[in-house]
Design a protein around this motif. Structure first.
Motif, PDB file in Angstrom:
ATOM      1  N   ASN A  67     -10.604  21.736  -4.276  1.00 25.61           N
ATOM      2  CA  ASN A  67     -11.257  23.032  -4.098  1.00 25.61           C
ATOM      3  C   ASN A  67     -12.198  22.966  -2.893  1.00 25.61           C
ATOM      4  OD1 ASN A  67     -12.633  25.450  -4.237  1.00 25.61           O
ATOM      5  ND2 ASN A  67     -13.654  25.014  -6.178  1.00 25.61           N
ATOM      6  N   PRO A  68     -11.828  23.569  -1.745  1.00 25.26           N
ATOM      7  CA  PRO A  68     -12.661  23.431  -0.541  1.00 25.26           C
ATOM      8  C   PRO A  68     -14.044  24.052  -0.665  1.00 25.26           C
ATOM      9  CG  PRO A  68     -10.913  25.043  -0.179  1.00 25.26           C
ATOM     10  CD  PRO A  68     -10.628  24.393  -1.492  1.00 25.26           C
ATOM     11  N   ARG A  69     -14.237  24.913  -1.651  1.00 21.56           N
ATOM     12  CA  ARG A  69     -15.553  25.514  -1.868  1.00 21.56           C
ATOM     13  C   ARG A  69     -16.319  24.830  -3.004  1.00 21.56           C
ATOM     14  NH1 ARG A  69     -16.437  30.150   0.801  1.00 21.56           N
ATOM     15  NH2 ARG A  69     -14.677  31.192   1.804  1.00 21.56           N
ATOM     16  N   GLY A  70     -15.750  23.759  -3.541  1.00 19.60           N
ATOM     17  CA  GLY A  70     -16.378  23.078  -4.667  1.00 19.60           C
ATOM     18  C   GLY A  70     -17.438  22.072  -4.240  1.00 19.60           C
ATOM     19  N   LYS A  71     -18.094  21.495  -5.230  1.00 19.03           N
ATOM     20  CA  LYS A  71     -19.138  20.494  -4.979  1.00 19.03           C
ATOM     21  C   LYS A  71     -18.500  19.211  -4.450  1.00 19.03           C
ATOM     22  CE  LYS A  71     -22.112  22.248  -8.684  1.00 19.03           C
ATOM     23  NZ  LYS A  71     -22.740  21.937  -9.997  1.00 19.03           N
ATOM     24  N   SER A  72     -19.212  18.558  -3.534  1.00 18.04           N
ATOM     25  CA  SER A  72     -18.683  17.330  -2.930  1.00 18.04           C
ATOM     26  C   SER A  72     -19.325  16.070  -3.499  1.00 18.04           C
ATOM     27  CB  SER A  72     -18.873  17.363  -1.413  1.00 18.04           C
ATOM     28  OG  SER A  72     -20.238  17.520  -1.089  1.00 18.04           O
ATOM     29  N   ASP A  73     -20.145  16.214  -4.549  1.00 20.01           N
ATOM     30  CA  ASP A  73     -20.736  15.043  -5.197  1.00 20.01           C
ATOM     31  C   ASP A  73     -19.837  14.609  -6.348  1.00 20.01           C
ATOM     32  OD1 ASP A  73     -22.998  15.132  -3.550  1.00 20.01           O
ATOM     33  OD2 ASP A  73     -23.970  16.603  -4.860  1.00 20.01           O
ATOM     34  N   PRO A  74     -19.565  13.295  -6.478  1.00 14.43           N
ATOM     35  CA  PRO A  74     -18.683  12.841  -7.563  1.00 14.43           C
ATOM     36  C   PRO A  74     -19.372  12.886  -8.920  1.00 14.43           C
ATOM     37  CG  PRO A  74     -19.530  10.962  -6.358  1.00 14.43           C
ATOM     38  CD  PRO A  74     -20.024  12.180  -5.637  1.00 14.43           C
ATOM     39  N   ARG A  75     -18.568  13.126  -9.956  1.00 18.72           N
ATOM     40  CA  ARG A  75     -19.067  13.129 -11.336  1.00 18.72           C
ATOM     41  C   ARG A  75     -18.298  12.068 -12.112  1.00 18.72           C
ATOM     42  NH1 ARG A  75     -17.102  16.280 -15.588  1.00 18.72           N
ATOM     43  NH2 ARG A  75     -16.029  17.676 -14.120  1.00 18.72           N
ATOM     44  N   ARG A  76     -19.031  11.206 -12.804  1.00 21.17           N
ATOM     45  CA  ARG A  76     -18.372  10.141 -13.566  1.00 21.17           C
ATOM     46  C   ARG A  76     -17.685  10.730 -14.796  1.00 21.17           C
ATOM     47  NH1 ARG A  76     -18.898   4.563 -13.710  1.00 21.17           N
ATOM     48  NH2 ARG A  76     -20.747   4.561 -12.371  1.00 21.17           N
TER      49      ARG A  76
END
Length: 391
Positions: free
Chosen positions: A261-270
């Motif tokens: 998703n190019p508009r999504g968050k770029s921080d990873p979630r475990r």
């Protein structure tokens, strides 16, 4: 005045736009004025990269709620397609009259070629699909196969309007898009195999180590990257399956999932002891390089990048999507991966396929052979050389 290049990518998904953005960046460095035209997700993606992008009427396929290609709804949309295609030709003609380009470069779009032909502007098309392949069930019948060939010849004659028809793929017999472009007499003599027009791996080992350390990966255990791409309606079902599969195999296998998703968050979630989830992955190439296996859709750009990185693949094409099915069948025939039937696919089947490919060195060997072949051809360099000849 600076020379002008008019770039027109197909608007669904980001693969076509990403190819032309690489060309645009090179042209811009050489002082060429670049103008884009497209629709759908490609417009916002191109605009985010700082380029002007004229929006034209969409011509899109229909997708089911289960994430597959909807034949019924697509047929129902045919009148809308013809109306919007006519609008596209008019819009492209007006745009070209305004910008006065020296050359038109289309990626898988016919309307810019028609407008260029009307205005006598040189045109080039980048194309990895000519046939509209039907679903496997229909292709077992004689009448649909005849229909497929007749439509393929008609479309081939339309694509042949371009002065140059560039196939961003390996030459035969290794052509990834073979099922989609071979055996069409109306355009076959114009096909030029230029090599993959996707980013060549430029990742240094220290970058890979930095990302692996950031995510806490144990390099003694396999890393699998599930990179989900394609139209937004087709992603949710596979995202859920990817998460379920990662939880099933974690911590034996470490996963990174990108929802594309190019508009999504770029921080990873475990999402597990050693697995991560990105809405949008800003370090995709580093994780491509770090991974032992890639799980991908059947898009041509995604699979060609897997080959350039020398990685084996588990492919999950969009259901009833003829082009993706053809690409995935070919990469399985070449021995660089396995293809899963997307219809009623379950997490345990995806898990079994991942373990199968990781456990058989044959897939790694074939992927490395294709990587060496791909390194001999630079698709973007070849596109640039051809575009320059018109500037």
């Amino acid at each position: 005045m600076s020379p002008v290049a008019y770039l027109s990518p197909y608007g669904v998904g980001l693969g076509h736009a990403s190819r032309l953005l690489m060309v645009a960046d090179r042209l811009k460095q050489e002082g060429v004025d670049v103008q884009f035209s497209s629709y759908g997700e490609a417009v916002s993606y191109v605009s985010l990269r700082g380029y002007r992008c004229a929006t034209v009427s969409p011509v899109e396929f229909a997708w089911s709620m289960e994430g597959g290609f909807s034949v019924k709804d697509s047929i129902a949309n045919v009148p809308v397609w013809f109306a919007n295609f006519s609008r596209q030709v008019n819009q492209e003609t007006r745009n070209m009259l305004y910008f006065n380009p020296n050359v038109v470069l289309s990626d898988s779009r016919l309307s810019p070629l028609m407008a260029a032909r009307l205005l006598k502007v040189p045109s080039i098309v980048i194309l990895n699909q000519i046939k509209l392949l039907l679903s496997p069930r229909l292709r077992n019948l004689v009448a649909p196969r005849i229909f497929e060939n007749v439509v393929g010849e008609f479309l081939g004659s339309m694509w042949a309007m371009a002065e140059r028809v560039l196939v961003p793929d390996l030459p035969p017999p290794y052509t990834l898009s073979a099922h989609n472009i071979w055996d069409i007499g109306s355009v076959s003599r114009k096909l030029e195999y230029i090599g993959f027009a996707s980013p060549r791996p430029q990742i240094k080992q220290e970058q890979v180590v930095r990302i692996a350390n950031m995510l806490g990966f144990d390099r003694s255990r396999p890393i699998v990257f599930i990179h989900i791409s394609g139209p937004s309606q087709t992603r949710p079902a596979l995202i859920k399956m990817a998460v379920d599969t990662a939880k099933r195999l974690d911590p034996k296998i470490q996963f990174v999932i990108s929802a594309g998703n190019p508009r999504g968050k770029s921080d990873p979630r475990r999402i597990g002891k050693s697995s991560w989830y990105y809405e949008w992955c800003p370090v995709r190439d580093e994780i491509f390089a770090a991974s032992d296996l890639l799980v991908l859709r059947g898009g041509h750009v995604a699979l060609s990048q897997a080959i350039q990185f020398g990685k084996p693949v588990v492919s999950v094409p969009i259901e009833n999507h003829g082009e993706q099915l053809g690409n995935c069948e070919k990469i399985a025939e070449l021995g660089a991966g396995v293809m899963l039937d997307p219809k009623q696919l379950r997490p345990e089947q995806l898990a079994d396929a991942i373990e199968k490919v990781l456990g058989d060195s044959h897939y790694n060997k074939k992927a490395a052979e294709l990587q060496r072949l791909a390194e001999r051809l630079n698709g973007i360099d070849n596109v640039m050389q051809i575009v320059r000849s018109y500037l």
